[in-house]
Design a protein around this motif. Structure first.
Motif, PDB file in Angstrom:
ATOM      1  N   VAL A   1       9.536  -0.688  11.538  1.00 40.78           N
ATOM      2  CA  VAL A   1       8.392   0.193  10.879  1.00 40.78           C
ATOM      3  C   VAL A   1       7.833  -0.575   9.577  1.00 40.78           C
ATOM      4  O   VAL A   1       8.513  -1.527   8.870  1.00 40.78           O
ATOM      5  CB  VAL A   1       9.053   1.500  10.304  1.00 40.78           C
ATOM      6  CG1 VAL A   1       7.992   2.099   9.266  1.00 40.78           C
ATOM      7  CG2 VAL A   1       9.699   2.185  11.343  1.00 40.78           C
ATOM      8  N   VAL A   2       6.535  -0.857   9.864  1.00 44.02           N
ATOM      9  CA  VAL A   2       5.981  -1.800   8.814  1.00 44.02           C
ATOM     10  C   VAL A   2       4.804  -0.968   8.164  1.00 44.02           C
ATOM     11  O   VAL A   2       4.025  -0.283   8.722  1.00 44.02           O
ATOM     12  CB  VAL A   2       4.938  -2.796   9.376  1.00 44.02           C
ATOM     13  CG1 VAL A   2       4.379  -3.805   8.589  1.00 44.02           C
ATOM     14  CG2 VAL A   2       5.910  -3.763  10.692  1.00 44.02           C
ATOM     15  N   LYS A   3       4.769  -1.104   6.684  1.00 46.28           N
ATOM     16  CA  LYS A   3       3.772  -0.344   5.672  1.00 46.28           C
ATOM     17  C   LYS A   3       2.811  -1.636   5.205  1.00 46.28           C
ATOM     18  O   LYS A   3       3.411  -2.784   5.159  1.00 46.28           O
ATOM     19  CB  LYS A   3       4.497  -0.013   4.377  1.00 46.28           C
ATOM     20  CG  LYS A   3       5.514   1.036   4.706  1.00 46.28           C
ATOM     21  CD  LYS A   3       6.403   1.662   3.626  1.00 46.28           C
ATOM     22  CE  LYS A   3       7.328   2.716   3.810  1.00 46.28           C
ATOM     23  NZ  LYS A   3       7.952   3.361   2.587  1.00 46.28           N
ATOM     24  N   LEU A   4       1.480  -1.141   5.316  1.00 48.12           N
ATOM     25  CA  LEU A   4       0.496  -2.065   4.959  1.00 48.12           C
ATOM     26  C   LEU A   4      -0.447  -1.435   3.860  1.00 48.12           C
ATOM     27  O   LEU A   4      -0.551  -0.443   3.675  1.00 48.12           O
ATOM     28  CB  LEU A   4      -0.184  -2.475   6.109  1.00 48.12           C
ATOM     29  CG  LEU A   4       0.674  -3.168   7.463  1.00 48.12           C
ATOM     30  CD1 LEU A   4       0.814  -2.197   8.671  1.00 48.12           C
ATOM     31  CD2 LEU A   4      -0.225  -4.165   7.735  1.00 48.12           C
ATOM     32  N   LYS A   5      -1.194  -2.466   3.263  1.00 47.40           N
ATOM     33  CA  LYS A   5      -1.890  -2.052   2.205  1.00 47.40           C
ATOM     34  C   LYS A   5      -3.136  -2.916   2.170  1.00 47.40           C
ATOM     35  O   LYS A   5      -3.083  -4.161   2.617  1.00 47.40           O
ATOM     36  CB  LYS A   5      -1.344  -2.063   0.789  1.00 47.40           C
ATOM     37  CG  LYS A   5      -2.074  -1.664  -0.383  1.00 47.40           C
ATOM     38  CD  LYS A   5      -1.093  -1.628  -1.837  1.00 47.40           C
ATOM     39  CE  LYS A   5      -1.782  -0.990  -2.728  1.00 47.40           C
ATOM     40  NZ  LYS A   5      -1.164  -0.911  -3.976  1.00 47.40           N
ATOM     41  N   LYS A   6      -4.277  -2.317   1.803  1.00 51.46           N
ATOM     42  CA  LYS A   6      -5.567  -3.302   1.976  1.00 51.46           C
ATOM     43  C   LYS A   6      -5.658  -3.850   0.443  1.00 51.46           C
ATOM     44  O   LYS A   6      -5.560  -3.284  -0.552  1.00 51.46           O
ATOM     45  CB  LYS A   6      -6.819  -2.357   2.074  1.00 51.46           C
ATOM     46  CG  LYS A   6      -7.904  -3.131   3.008  1.00 51.46           C
ATOM     47  CD  LYS A   6      -8.871  -2.139   3.348  1.00 51.46           C
ATOM     48  CE  LYS A   6      -9.835  -2.895   4.608  1.00 51.46           C
ATOM     49  NZ  LYS A   6     -10.677  -2.084   5.224  1.00 51.46           N
ATOM     50  N   VAL A   7      -5.842  -5.216   0.462  1.00 50.47           N
ATOM     51  CA  VAL A   7      -5.695  -6.041  -0.626  1.00 50.47           C
ATOM     52  C   VAL A   7      -7.387  -6.745  -0.587  1.00 50.47           C
ATOM     53  O   VAL A   7      -7.410  -7.643   0.440  1.00 50.47           O
ATOM     54  CB  VAL A   7      -4.660  -7.071  -0.932  1.00 50.47           C
ATOM     55  CG1 VAL A   7      -5.073  -7.996  -1.910  1.00 50.47           C
ATOM     56  CG2 VAL A   7      -3.655  -6.151  -1.005  1.00 50.47           C
TER      57      VAL A   7
END
Length: 200
Positions: free
Chosen positions: A180-186
């Protein structure tokens, strides 16, 4: 013009390699929705991931890119005969000069990870000693082949996303592992929002 030169010229014109590098992209970037380039000019010199439209297809090149960054950092950079020392009964190795300072290492990890994920990784996996970055002298990582992974979107907003990946082992035998991978826009591009040591 021979085939190699033609392919090299095409890759250069598409931005898949930097001028003077000669190494092709780390993963197929052409034809995948939302991917501009995920180029690698040399081991440890990965260009920043430029995925701005995250999908079940475009997350795979990002994961391959992120694992390459983790692998380079976790082996200490480019040094084959690292400088060793003991600290609190643990053997450490200094990182190569391109990752030698805390800022250099942070900047490198942030090519695929958020600031918080990179900071946590540095805090838990590295030691700043005599003004240089070091790590325990051990081999880390797993043998999963992210280039052959499949992804399922769990949730996604304009700024965050969660994906579940089914990742096969390197080779032809073995059981897939779920990650499971969490991502965020930067700054307009997607970055992994968990420590590399947690994912890989």
């Amino acid at each position: 013009m021979n085939k190699k030169m033609l392919i090299g010229s095409l890759a250069l014109s598409l931005g898949l390699v930097s001028a003077g590098s000669g190494a092709l992209a780390a993963s197929p970037a052409v034809g995948i929705e939302g991917v501009r380039t995920v180029a690698v000019s040399a081991p440890g010199k990965e260009g920043p991931a430029t995925i701005n439209n995250l999908t079940e297809k475009s997350i795979i090149p990002l994961m391959v890119h992120a694992k390459a960054i983790y692998a380079y950092a976790s082996r200490g950079g480019s040094e084959f005969n690292p400088e060793l020392f003991n600290y609190n009964t643990v053997e450490y190795r200094y990182l190569s000069s391109d990752l030698g300072s805390k800022q250099q290492l942070m900047n490198y990890i942030k090519r695929a990870y958020t600031h918080n994920a990179a900071a946590f990784y540095l805090q838990t996996q590295f030691l700043e000693y005599n003004g240089r970055m070091a790590q325990p002298n051990v081999d880390l990582g797993n043998t999963l082949d992210y280039s052959r992974a499949t992804a399922r979107m769990v949730s996604k907003t304009a700024q965050t996303a969660v994906f579940e990946l089914s990742v096969p082992p390197v080779g032809t035998t073995g059981v897939n592992e779920n990650v499971v991978v969490k991502l965020k826009k930067v700054s307009g591009y997607w970055r992994i929002d968990v420590s590399p040591a947690t994912v890989f």
